[in-house]
Design an enzyme around this catalytic site. Structure first.
Site: not given
Length: 255
Positions: A68, A71, A103, A105, A120, A154, A156, A194, A219
């Site tokens: 990640y 990305r 998305n 981003d 998402h 974290c 915690c 999509t 599309n």
């Protein structure tokens, strides 16, 4: 040549004051963001489930964290394309507007869109799986540097994960509820980039259609939505959306 074909489409768009939009990975791909893993050999050997599921994170949190971060670096090196900018412009010319995106981003926000519903989540935030504390990019990077094992935790003691929806996880209840309300109440629903195959997001255009909205699909190729769409604008979003919005402005008597 007009991209808004047909007298009915023009009449509806001229009068419409409540528009909802759903965007998928196609619009981000036009900014240079791979739809999932792209062609980078470093990650091709891993399955999506290994990189984007809680089970994969539990088994190898360091690998998923690095994935990640990788990305995020790609995304931060891109910028909104003409389609993102056109949607921000469209928001300004109608009374009610909601941009529902699959998305993660945040390119829509960077383009100037205000009413964005993120189905998402977004890759620019992380949160603790134990206490729920949210970390922005700078906060996360500071914590990340403290751990030699590349598994940030974290205060915690809980692991910190990306604030995105992984395989097998439900969509955020509040976000989907807001998206559903927009779909069933809008006058025009526009689906962009999509496939119309991934549920429950794919149900939103259908909810809109069944509740009387005029359904438009933008599309380059046919999708699962094409047959029920009232208007299919064939082409890449970055190429046709700017013209589409300009035509809507003219229909409404705007410059």
């Amino acid at each position: 040549m007009s991209v808004i074909e047909g007298k009915k489409a023009k009449e509806i768009l001229k009068k419409a004051e409540f528009i909802a939009v759903l965007t998928g990975s196609g619009i981000s791909a036009e900014s240079g963001i791979p739809t999932f893993r792209g062609n980078d050999g470093l990650w091709k050997k891993f399955s999506p489930e290994e990189l984007s599921s809680f089970e994969g994170f539990y088994r190898n949190p360091a690998m998923v964290t690095e994935w990640y971060r990788y990305r995020r670096k790609i995304i931060l090196g891109t910028k909104p394309n003409p389609a993102h900018l056109a949607l921000a412009d469209l928001e300004r010319i109608v009374t009610e507007f909601y941009l529902i995106t699959q998305n993660i981003d945040r390119l829509h926000q960077r383009a100037g869109s205000k009413k964005v519903i993120e189905l998402h989540g977004n890759i620019m935030e992380n949160y603790c799986i134990k206490c729920g504390k949210v970390f922005d990019i700078e906060e996360f990077d500071c914590v990340y540097e403290k751990f030699e094992d590349h598994v940030p935790r974290c205060e915690c003691g809980g692991y910190i994960r990306p604030n995105v929806v992984w395989f097998g996880e439900p969509l955020p209840e509040e976000a989907f509820s807001e998206a559903y309300k927009a779909a069933v109440n809008c006058e025009v629903f526009i689906s962009i980039g999509t496939s119309g195959a991934v549920r429950p997001a794919a149900d939103l255009p259908r909810y809109a259609k069944y509740n009387g909205a005029y359904l438009i699909e933008i599309n380059p190729e046919r999708s699962y939505l094409t047959d029920i769409a009232d208007l299919w604008v064939k082409g890449k979003a970055g190429e046709v959306l700017p013209q589409f919005v300009e035509e809507v402005k003219k229909l409404k008597g705007m410059k």
